[in-house]
Design an enzyme around this catalytic site. Structure first.
Site, mmCIF file in Angstrom:
data_model
loop_
_atom_site.group_PDB
_atom_site.id
_atom_site.type_symbol
_atom_site.label_atom_id
_atom_site.label_comp_id
_atom_site.label_asym_id
_atom_site.label_seq_id
_atom_site.Cartn_x
_atom_site.Cartn_y
_atom_site.Cartn_z
ATOM 1 N N ASN A 1 0.813 -1.210 0.000
ATOM 2 C CA ASN A 1 0.000 0.000 0.000
ATOM 3 C C ASN A 1 0.852 1.268 0.000
ATOM 4 O O ASN A 1 0.330 2.370 -0.169
ATOM 5 C CB ASN A 1 -0.942 0.016 1.212
ATOM 6 C CG ASN A 1 -0.189 0.016 2.529
ATOM 7 O OD1 ASN A 1 0.542 -0.935 2.808
ATOM 8 N ND2 ASN A 1 -0.362 1.040 3.342
ATOM 9 N N THR A 2 2.169 1.114 0.172
ATOM 10 C CA THR A 2 3.046 2.273 0.201
ATOM 11 C C THR A 2 4.466 1.863 -0.177
ATOM 12 O O THR A 2 4.785 0.669 -0.276
ATOM 13 C CB THR A 2 3.046 2.909 1.618
ATOM 14 O OG1 THR A 2 3.779 4.133 1.591
ATOM 15 C CG2 THR A 2 3.678 1.980 2.628
ATOM 16 N N GLY B 1 6.757 -1.547 -2.051
ATOM 17 C CA GLY B 1 5.713 -2.505 -2.403
ATOM 18 C C GLY B 1 4.687 -1.900 -3.331
ATOM 19 O O GLY B 1 4.233 -2.544 -4.282
ATOM 20 N N TYR C 1 17.717 -6.268 13.017
ATOM 21 C CA TYR C 1 17.222 -6.048 11.652
ATOM 22 C C TYR C 1 18.148 -6.690 10.621
ATOM 23 O O TYR C 1 17.687 -7.382 9.701
ATOM 24 C CB TYR C 1 17.104 -4.549 11.378
ATOM 25 C CG TYR C 1 16.779 -4.228 9.928
ATOM 26 C CD1 TYR C 1 15.513 -4.478 9.405
ATOM 27 C CD2 TYR C 1 17.753 -3.684 9.085
ATOM 28 C CE1 TYR C 1 15.227 -4.202 8.069
ATOM 29 C CE2 TYR C 1 17.471 -3.394 7.764
ATOM 30 C CZ TYR C 1 16.209 -3.656 7.261
ATOM 31 O OH TYR C 1 15.928 -3.391 5.938
#
Length: 305
Positions: A22-23, A26, A175
Protein backbone atom coordinates in the site's frame (compact mmCIF):
# COMPACT_ATOMS: atom_id res chain seq x y z
CA UNK A 1 22.85 -2.55 -20.67
CA UNK A 2 20.65 -0.63 -18.25
CA UNK A 3 17.43 -2.42 -17.27
CA UNK A 4 14.34 -0.28 -16.66
CA UNK A 5 10.64 -0.87 -16.10
CA UNK A 6 10.18 -0.49 -19.87
CA UNK A 7 12.10 -3.76 -20.29
CA UNK A 8 9.52 -5.75 -18.36
CA UNK A 9 7.69 -8.26 -20.59
CA UNK A 10 3.91 -8.31 -20.60
CA UNK A 11 2.42 -9.70 -17.40
CA UNK A 12 -1.04 -10.32 -18.85
CA UNK A 13 -2.56 -13.52 -17.55
CA UNK A 14 -0.27 -13.57 -14.51
CA UNK A 15 -1.31 -13.24 -10.88
CA UNK A 16 1.03 -11.52 -8.42
CA UNK A 17 0.80 -11.34 -4.62
CA UNK A 18 2.74 -8.40 -3.15
CA UNK A 19 3.04 -7.95 0.61
CA UNK A 20 3.31 -4.48 2.12
CA UNK A 21 2.05 -2.98 -1.14
CA UNK A 22 0.00 0.00 0.00
CA UNK A 23 3.05 2.27 0.20
CA UNK A 24 6.75 2.61 -0.61
CA UNK A 25 8.63 -0.06 -2.53
CA UNK A 26 5.71 -2.50 -2.40
CA UNK A 27 3.35 0.04 -3.93
CA UNK A 28 5.86 0.85 -6.68
CA UNK A 29 6.28 -2.87 -7.39
CA UNK A 30 2.54 -3.56 -7.48
CA UNK A 31 1.90 -0.50 -9.66
CA UNK A 32 4.50 -1.53 -12.23
CA UNK A 33 3.19 -5.10 -12.42
CA UNK A 34 -0.39 -3.86 -12.83
CA UNK A 35 0.70 -1.46 -15.56
CA UNK A 36 2.09 -4.45 -17.46
CA UNK A 37 -1.22 -6.30 -17.18
CA UNK A 38 -0.81 -8.53 -14.12
CA UNK A 39 -3.68 -9.21 -11.73
CA UNK A 40 -2.22 -7.92 -8.48
CA UNK A 41 -3.18 -8.85 -4.93
CA UNK A 42 -2.25 -6.22 -2.36
CA UNK A 43 -1.60 -8.23 0.81
CA UNK A 44 -1.51 -5.62 3.54
CA UNK A 45 -2.30 -5.10 7.21
CA UNK A 46 -4.53 -2.03 6.83
CA UNK A 47 -7.37 -2.72 4.42
CA UNK A 48 -8.47 0.93 4.22
CA UNK A 49 -4.96 1.98 3.21
CA UNK A 50 -4.89 -0.89 0.74
CA UNK A 51 -8.15 0.21 -0.85
CA UNK A 52 -6.78 3.73 -1.33
CA UNK A 53 -3.60 2.29 -2.85
CA UNK A 54 -5.66 0.13 -5.21
CA UNK A 55 -7.58 3.19 -6.37
CA UNK A 56 -4.34 5.08 -7.04
CA UNK A 57 -3.12 2.17 -9.18
CA UNK A 58 -6.39 2.06 -11.12
CA UNK A 59 -6.18 5.79 -11.77
CA UNK A 60 -2.67 5.41 -13.17
CA UNK A 61 -3.53 2.20 -15.10
CA UNK A 62 -7.22 2.20 -16.09
CA UNK A 63 -8.55 -1.33 -16.19
CA UNK A 64 -5.95 -2.62 -13.76
CA UNK A 65 -7.09 -5.71 -11.87
CA UNK A 66 -6.39 -5.16 -8.18
CA UNK A 67 -7.62 -7.00 -5.11
CA UNK A 68 -6.93 -6.20 -1.46
CA UNK A 69 -6.46 -8.90 1.18
CA UNK A 70 -5.90 -8.28 4.87
CA UNK A 71 -2.59 -9.76 6.00
CA UNK A 72 -0.79 -9.17 9.29
CA UNK A 73 2.61 -10.84 9.05
CA UNK A 74 2.91 -10.60 12.83
CA UNK A 75 -0.01 -12.99 13.31
CA UNK A 76 0.02 -16.62 12.23
CA UNK A 77 -3.77 -16.69 12.42
CA UNK A 78 -3.95 -13.77 9.97
CA UNK A 79 -1.41 -15.42 7.66
CA UNK A 80 -3.33 -18.71 7.59
CA UNK A 81 -6.61 -16.90 6.93
CA UNK A 82 -5.19 -14.72 4.15
CA UNK A 83 -3.42 -17.65 2.49
CA UNK A 84 -6.59 -19.74 2.56
CA UNK A 85 -8.58 -16.96 0.88
CA UNK A 86 -5.90 -16.26 -1.72
CA UNK A 87 -5.45 -19.92 -2.62
CA UNK A 88 -9.17 -20.56 -2.89
CA UNK A 89 -9.69 -17.72 -5.34
CA UNK A 90 -6.40 -18.05 -7.22
CA UNK A 91 -5.56 -21.67 -8.07
CA UNK A 92 -2.69 -20.29 -10.18
CA UNK A 93 -0.20 -17.89 -8.60
CA UNK A 94 2.67 -16.69 -10.77
CA UNK A 95 4.48 -14.29 -8.45
CA UNK A 96 4.85 -13.95 -4.71
CA UNK A 97 6.74 -10.82 -3.74
CA UNK A 98 7.78 -10.98 -0.07
CA UNK A 99 8.30 -7.25 0.32
CA UNK A 100 6.80 -6.09 3.64
CA UNK A 101 9.03 -5.46 6.61
CA UNK A 102 9.93 -3.34 9.61
CA UNK A 103 13.30 -1.84 10.45
CA UNK A 104 15.26 -0.82 13.53
CA UNK A 105 12.21 -0.88 15.81
CA UNK A 106 12.13 -0.89 19.62
CA UNK A 107 12.01 -4.31 21.24
CA UNK A 108 8.63 -5.96 21.04
CA UNK A 109 6.85 -9.17 20.12
CA UNK A 110 4.26 -10.29 17.60
CA UNK A 111 0.83 -11.45 18.78
CA UNK A 112 2.34 -14.95 18.79
CA UNK A 113 5.08 -13.88 21.20
CA UNK A 114 7.96 -13.81 18.68
CA UNK A 115 10.51 -10.97 18.53
CA UNK A 116 8.95 -8.57 16.02
CA UNK A 117 11.70 -8.01 13.42
CA UNK A 118 12.43 -11.75 13.27
CA UNK A 119 8.74 -12.60 13.26
CA UNK A 120 7.57 -10.13 10.61
CA UNK A 121 10.59 -9.88 8.31
CA UNK A 122 11.32 -13.61 8.16
CA UNK A 123 8.87 -15.95 9.89
CA UNK A 124 5.77 -14.26 8.49
CA UNK A 125 7.00 -14.53 4.93
CA UNK A 126 8.26 -18.08 5.51
CA UNK A 127 4.77 -19.11 6.61
CA UNK A 128 2.99 -17.24 3.82
CA UNK A 129 5.26 -18.75 1.17
CA UNK A 130 4.77 -22.26 2.52
CA UNK A 131 1.00 -21.86 2.47
CA UNK A 132 0.82 -20.41 -1.07
CA UNK A 133 3.55 -22.26 -2.91
CA UNK A 134 1.48 -25.31 -3.78
CA UNK A 135 -0.45 -23.04 -6.17
CA UNK A 136 2.85 -22.08 -7.83
CA UNK A 137 4.85 -25.29 -8.25
CA UNK A 138 3.39 -26.31 -11.61
CA UNK A 139 3.18 -22.77 -13.02
CA UNK A 140 5.84 -22.05 -15.66
CA UNK A 141 8.11 -19.11 -14.79
CA UNK A 142 6.51 -18.70 -11.36
CA UNK A 143 8.74 -17.02 -8.80
CA UNK A 144 9.08 -16.26 -5.12
CA UNK A 145 10.99 -13.00 -4.75
CA UNK A 146 12.08 -12.15 -1.21
CA UNK A 147 13.27 -8.62 -0.56
CA UNK A 148 16.39 -8.35 1.60
CA UNK A 149 18.64 -5.34 2.20
CA UNK A 150 22.24 -4.19 2.07
CA UNK A 151 22.11 -4.38 5.86
CA UNK A 152 22.28 -8.18 5.67
CA UNK A 153 26.04 -7.72 5.19
CA UNK A 154 26.31 -6.43 8.76
CA UNK A 155 25.26 -9.82 10.13
CA UNK A 156 28.06 -12.36 10.42
CA UNK A 157 25.64 -15.16 11.16
CA UNK A 158 22.48 -16.09 13.04
CA UNK A 159 22.36 -16.21 16.82
CA UNK A 160 20.29 -19.38 17.08
CA UNK A 161 20.76 -19.47 20.85
CA UNK A 162 18.89 -16.18 21.29
CA UNK A 163 16.47 -15.75 18.38
CA UNK A 164 13.98 -14.04 20.71
CA UNK A 165 16.63 -11.54 21.91
CA UNK A 166 15.97 -12.25 25.56
CA UNK A 167 19.57 -11.55 26.64
CA UNK A 168 20.17 -8.39 24.61
CA UNK A 169 18.48 -6.27 21.96
CA UNK A 170 20.24 -3.97 19.50
CA UNK A 171 17.61 -2.86 16.92
CA UNK A 172 19.88 -2.54 13.89
CA UNK A 173 21.72 -5.76 14.65
CA UNK A 174 18.43 -7.64 14.89
CA UNK A 175 17.22 -6.05 11.65
CA UNK A 176 20.40 -7.02 9.79
CA UNK A 177 20.05 -10.63 10.95
CA UNK A 178 16.43 -10.72 9.77
CA UNK A 179 17.58 -9.54 6.34
CA UNK A 180 20.29 -12.23 6.31
CA UNK A 181 17.52 -14.72 7.10
CA UNK A 182 15.68 -13.57 3.97
CA UNK A 183 18.60 -14.66 1.80
CA UNK A 184 19.29 -17.89 3.70
CA UNK A 185 15.61 -18.73 3.16
CA UNK A 186 15.81 -17.86 -0.55
CA UNK A 187 18.76 -20.17 -1.17
CA UNK A 188 17.39 -23.07 0.87
CA UNK A 189 14.00 -22.79 -0.85
CA UNK A 190 15.67 -22.99 -4.27
CA UNK A 191 17.58 -26.10 -3.23
CA UNK A 192 14.32 -27.77 -2.24
CA UNK A 193 12.55 -26.62 -5.41
CA UNK A 194 15.38 -28.11 -7.48
CA UNK A 195 15.12 -31.42 -5.66
CA UNK A 196 11.35 -31.50 -6.27
CA UNK A 197 11.70 -30.66 -9.97
CA UNK A 198 9.37 -27.69 -9.50
CA UNK A 199 8.94 -24.95 -12.11
CA UNK A 200 9.08 -22.21 -9.46
CA UNK A 201 12.21 -20.12 -8.87
CA UNK A 202 13.30 -18.58 -5.58
CA UNK A 203 15.13 -15.26 -6.00
CA UNK A 204 16.22 -12.44 -3.68
CA UNK A 205 16.54 -8.71 -4.26
CA UNK A 206 17.45 -5.52 -2.45
CA UNK A 207 16.63 -1.89 -3.30
CA UNK A 208 19.90 -0.25 -2.33
CA UNK A 209 19.20 3.03 -0.57
CA UNK A 210 15.71 3.99 -1.68
CA UNK A 211 13.13 6.42 -0.39
CA UNK A 212 10.46 4.48 1.46
CA UNK A 213 8.64 4.47 4.79
CA UNK A 214 10.73 1.62 6.19
CA UNK A 215 12.66 4.01 8.44
CA UNK A 216 9.46 5.14 10.18
CA UNK A 217 10.37 2.83 13.09
CA UNK A 218 13.66 4.65 13.67
CA UNK A 219 14.14 7.12 16.54
CA UNK A 220 13.08 10.71 15.71
CA UNK A 221 16.67 11.97 15.45
CA UNK A 222 17.55 9.27 12.90
CA UNK A 223 14.39 9.99 10.89
CA UNK A 224 15.30 13.67 10.77
CA UNK A 225 18.84 12.87 9.61
CA UNK A 226 17.55 10.51 6.90
CA UNK A 227 15.12 13.18 5.69
CA UNK A 228 18.01 15.64 5.43
CA UNK A 229 20.34 13.41 3.40
CA UNK A 230 17.66 11.59 1.34
CA UNK A 231 17.94 13.89 -1.73
CA UNK A 232 21.69 13.41 -1.78
CA UNK A 233 22.15 9.64 -1.60
CA UNK A 234 18.74 7.93 -1.86
CA UNK A 235 17.28 6.87 -5.17
CA UNK A 236 13.56 7.12 -5.84
CA UNK A 237 11.09 4.48 -4.74
CA UNK A 238 10.39 3.54 -8.36
CA UNK A 239 14.10 2.95 -8.97
CA UNK A 240 14.44 1.08 -5.70
CA UNK A 241 11.73 -1.33 -6.87
CA UNK A 242 13.58 -2.20 -10.09
CA UNK A 243 15.74 -5.03 -8.64
CA UNK A 244 12.58 -6.72 -7.34
CA UNK A 245 10.80 -6.21 -10.66
CA UNK A 246 13.71 -7.61 -12.64
CA UNK A 247 13.98 -10.61 -10.33
CA UNK A 248 10.25 -11.18 -10.81
CA UNK A 249 9.93 -10.72 -14.57
CA UNK A 250 13.20 -10.92 -16.51
CA UNK A 251 13.29 -14.14 -18.53
CA UNK A 252 17.04 -14.50 -17.95
CA UNK A 253 16.66 -14.85 -14.15
CA UNK A 254 17.85 -18.09 -12.55
CA UNK A 255 17.04 -19.57 -9.17
CA UNK A 256 19.03 -18.46 -6.09
CA UNK A 257 20.18 -15.25 -7.76
CA UNK A 258 20.35 -11.98 -5.85
CA UNK A 259 19.47 -8.70 -7.58
CA UNK A 260 20.36 -5.18 -6.52
CA UNK A 261 21.69 -1.86 -7.84
CA UNK A 262 24.91 -2.35 -9.78
CA UNK A 263 26.45 1.04 -8.96
CA UNK A 264 30.15 0.26 -8.67
CA UNK A 265 31.06 3.61 -7.13
CA UNK A 266 27.99 3.80 -4.90
CA UNK A 267 28.70 0.45 -3.20
CA UNK A 268 25.41 -0.98 -4.37
CA UNK A 269 23.26 1.84 -2.99
CA UNK A 270 22.18 3.17 -6.40
CA UNK A 271 22.19 2.07 -10.01
CA UNK A 272 20.57 -0.23 -12.53
CA UNK A 273 19.33 -3.65 -11.31
CA UNK A 274 21.71 -6.54 -11.90
CA UNK A 275 22.88 -9.79 -10.33
CA UNK A 276 24.97 -8.90 -7.26
CA UNK A 277 26.81 -10.84 -4.58
CA UNK A 278 25.30 -11.56 -1.18
CA UNK A 279 27.50 -11.95 1.88
CA UNK A 280 29.59 -15.02 2.64
CA UNK A 281 27.35 -15.69 5.65
CA UNK A 282 24.32 -16.03 3.36
CA UNK A 283 25.92 -19.04 1.65
CA UNK A 284 26.32 -21.06 4.86
CA UNK A 285 24.35 -24.20 4.01
CA UNK A 286 24.29 -25.40 7.60
CA UNK A 287 22.60 -22.20 8.70
CA UNK A 288 20.21 -22.32 5.75
CA UNK A 289 18.97 -25.75 6.82
CA UNK A 290 18.96 -24.92 10.52
CA UNK A 291 16.94 -21.74 9.97
CA UNK A 292 14.46 -23.72 7.87
CA UNK A 293 13.98 -26.30 10.61
CA UNK A 294 13.52 -23.63 13.30
CA UNK A 295 11.05 -21.76 11.07
CA UNK A 296 8.95 -24.87 10.54
CA UNK A 297 8.90 -25.48 14.28
CA UNK A 298 7.89 -21.91 15.16
CA UNK A 299 5.23 -21.52 12.45
CA UNK A 300 3.89 -25.06 12.10
CA UNK A 301 4.13 -24.64 8.32
CA UNK A 302 5.69 -27.52 6.36
CA UNK A 303 6.39 -26.91 2.67
CA UNK A 304 5.31 -29.45 0.03
CA UNK A 305 8.92 -29.48 -1.27
Amino acid sequence: MLWTADDMPSQKGRTAVVTGSNTGLGFATASALAARGASVILAIRNVDAGSKAAERIRQASPGARIEVYQLDLGSLASIFKAAQRIRAKNPRIDLLINNAGIMNTPKGTTVDGVERQFGINHLGHFALTGLLIENMLAVPASRVVTVSALAHQMARGIDFDDLQRESSYAPMRVYSQSKLMNILFTYELQRRLDQAGALTLSVAAHPGLASSELSRGNPATQRAFIKLIRPLIFQSTSKGALPTLRAATDTSVRGAQYYGPDGRWSRGTRGSPAVVESSAASHNKTNQRRLWAVSEELTGVVFPV
